[in-house]
Design an enzyme around this catalytic site. Structure first.
Site, PDB file in Angstrom:
ATOM      1  N   GLU A 141      36.715  46.708  50.284  1.00  0.00           N
ATOM      2  CA  GLU A 141      36.588  46.272  48.376  1.00  0.00           C
ATOM      3  C   GLU A 141      35.615  45.767  47.635  1.00  0.00           C
ATOM      4  OE1 GLU A 141      37.162  41.623  49.639  1.00  0.00           O
ATOM      5  OE2 GLU A 141      39.011  42.104  47.919  1.00  0.00           O
ATOM      6  N   ASP A 176      41.449  43.711  45.120  1.00  0.00           N
ATOM      7  CA  ASP A 176      41.414  42.714  45.023  1.00  0.00           C
ATOM      8  C   ASP A 176      41.970  42.145  43.731  1.00  0.00           C
ATOM      9  OD1 ASP A 176      40.449  39.608  46.743  1.00  0.00           O
ATOM     10  OD2 ASP A 176      41.869  39.755  44.689  1.00  0.00           O
ATOM     11  N   GLN A 202      45.585  42.773  47.067  1.00  0.00           N
ATOM     12  CA  GLN A 202      45.105  40.933  47.390  1.00  0.00           C
ATOM     13  C   GLN A 202      45.789  40.723  46.128  1.00  0.00           C
ATOM     14  OE1 GLN A 202      41.904  41.049  49.440  1.00  0.00           O
ATOM     15  NE2 GLN A 202      42.759  39.890  50.864  1.00  0.00           N
ATOM     16  N   GLU A 238      45.913  35.714  48.969  1.00  0.00           N
ATOM     17  CA  GLU A 238      44.478  35.557  50.061  1.00  0.00           C
ATOM     18  C   GLU A 238      43.806  34.225  48.304  1.00  0.00           C
ATOM     19  OE1 GLU A 238      40.833  38.088  49.393  1.00  0.00           O
ATOM     20  OE2 GLU A 238      39.865  37.221  51.208  1.00  0.00           O
TER      21      GLU A 238
HETATM   22  O1  LIG Z   1      35.791  37.889  49.258  1.00  0.00           O
HETATM   23  C1  LIG Z   1      37.890  38.559  49.798  1.00  0.00           C
HETATM   24  O2  LIG Z   1      38.560  39.044  48.806  1.00  0.00           O
HETATM   25  C2  LIG Z   1      38.017  38.771  50.745  1.00  0.00           C
HETATM   26  O3  LIG Z   1      39.330  39.863  50.480  1.00  0.00           O
HETATM   27  C3  LIG Z   1      37.334  39.455  52.371  1.00  0.00           C
HETATM   28  O4  LIG Z   1      37.730  40.196  53.284  1.00  0.00           O
HETATM   29  C4  LIG Z   1      36.620  38.775  52.361  1.00  0.00           C
HETATM   30  O5  LIG Z   1      36.429  36.996  51.698  1.00  0.00           O
HETATM   31 MG   LIG Z   2      39.716  40.045  48.736  1.00  0.00          MG
END
Ligand SMILES: O=C(O)C(=O)[C@H](O)CO
Ligand SMILES: [Mg+2]
Length: 262
Positions: A141, A176, A202, A238
């Site tokens: 990520e 993400d 995410q 998240e």
């Molecule tokens: O920071 C993020 O977006 C995450 O998904 C990491 O796994 C945790 O900090």
């Molecule tokens: Mg993340």
């Protein structure tokens, strides 16, 4: 219809960690993720999942000494033995939870440092092969520098280039949406471009990292885009609830009782 996974590190913090599984299930989630399970026995995590009919969508491999400021060790030269030990620990929890993907954090290192680049490539290749033998995917990520100053993997293009270079069938991108918007923007086109290598998604609002629909992005459009692109994985929630986890779940109502992704 995206399969949303409640992030139990950030959500339902009104409850002790092991009680958050029931809270998430009661709220209509069928999957969960979190950063780290390592403060609890693997069996305790597995039992909560089974008791509440939940699927484990993701968690992170051990990140080094988080309390001391480490944010992963994969790109830290001289930490390969620790990396290997961490993967073995993560696999014990993977067996107990049935998770199908693990996130390997890179750590705080100069992305232009050849030694950090070599350490990271070695760590990723070894970890992907090792978790692959357990039937799992390894996800990487990119994380934005506002949230994590100095984080080694700070660009979606660099992550995609390494995944392409290593060309391992179980090495995927953790996309993400929050980080992509902050780092690059153009989120829809990057989803379309990178979908072939995406292993986990995410969501959180930008810039405040709260519930979907409360920031500058049209999060509902992005969730529909994931459907249009045929994404059949999970979307990890998240985010930091703005004012009470349950009170903030109005955004989830149209998606409740999602599908059964593994
Ligand atoms: O920071 C993020 O977006 C995450 O998904 C990491 O796994 C945790 O900090
Ligand atoms: Mg993340």
């Amino acid at each position: 219809m995206p399969r949303f996974a409640a992030n139990l590190t950030l959500m339902f913090t009104e409850h002790a960690f092991l009680d958050r599984f029931a809270a998430a299930a009661d709220a209509g989630f069928r999957a969960v993720e979190f950063l780290f399970p390592y403060a609890h026995p693997p069996e305790a995590i597995g039992e909560r999942l089974r008791r509440n009919g939940l699927t484990q969508a993701l968690f992170n491999l051990p990140p080094g000494d988080w309390a001391a400021g480490e944010r992963g060790i994969a790109a830290l030269p001289g930490r390969f033995a620790d990396l290997q030990a961490g993967v073995e620990t993560g696999l014990l929890y993977a067996e107990a939870t049935g998770v199908a993907r693990l996130h390997l954090m890179a750590g705080l290192a100069d992305h232009d440092d050849p030694e950090a680049q070599a350490a990271y490539r070695r760590s990723v290749a070894w970890a992907a092969e090792r978790v692959g033998r357990a039937g799992l995917n390894l996800v990487l990520e990119p994380i934005n520098a506002r949230n994590m100053p100095g984080y080694f993997l700070d660009d979606f293009g660099a992550a995609a280039a390494l995944i392409a270079a290593l060309n391992l069938p179980n090495l995927k991108l953790q996309f993400d949406l929050y980080h992509c918007q902050i780092m690059h923007g153009d989120v829809t086109m990057r989803l379309r471009q990178l979908m072939p290598i995406i292993g986990h998604v995410q969501t959180a609002s930008v810039p405040e990292r709260h519930e979907p629909g409360t920031g500058e992005m049209n999060d509902a459009f992005l969730f529909a885009e994931l459907d249009r692109l045929g994404y059949d994985g999970f979307v990890g929630c998240e985010y930091n609830p703005r004012a009470g986890t349950t009170e903030g779940l109005g955004w989830f109502t149209p998606y409740r009782d999602g599908g059964t992704a593994q």
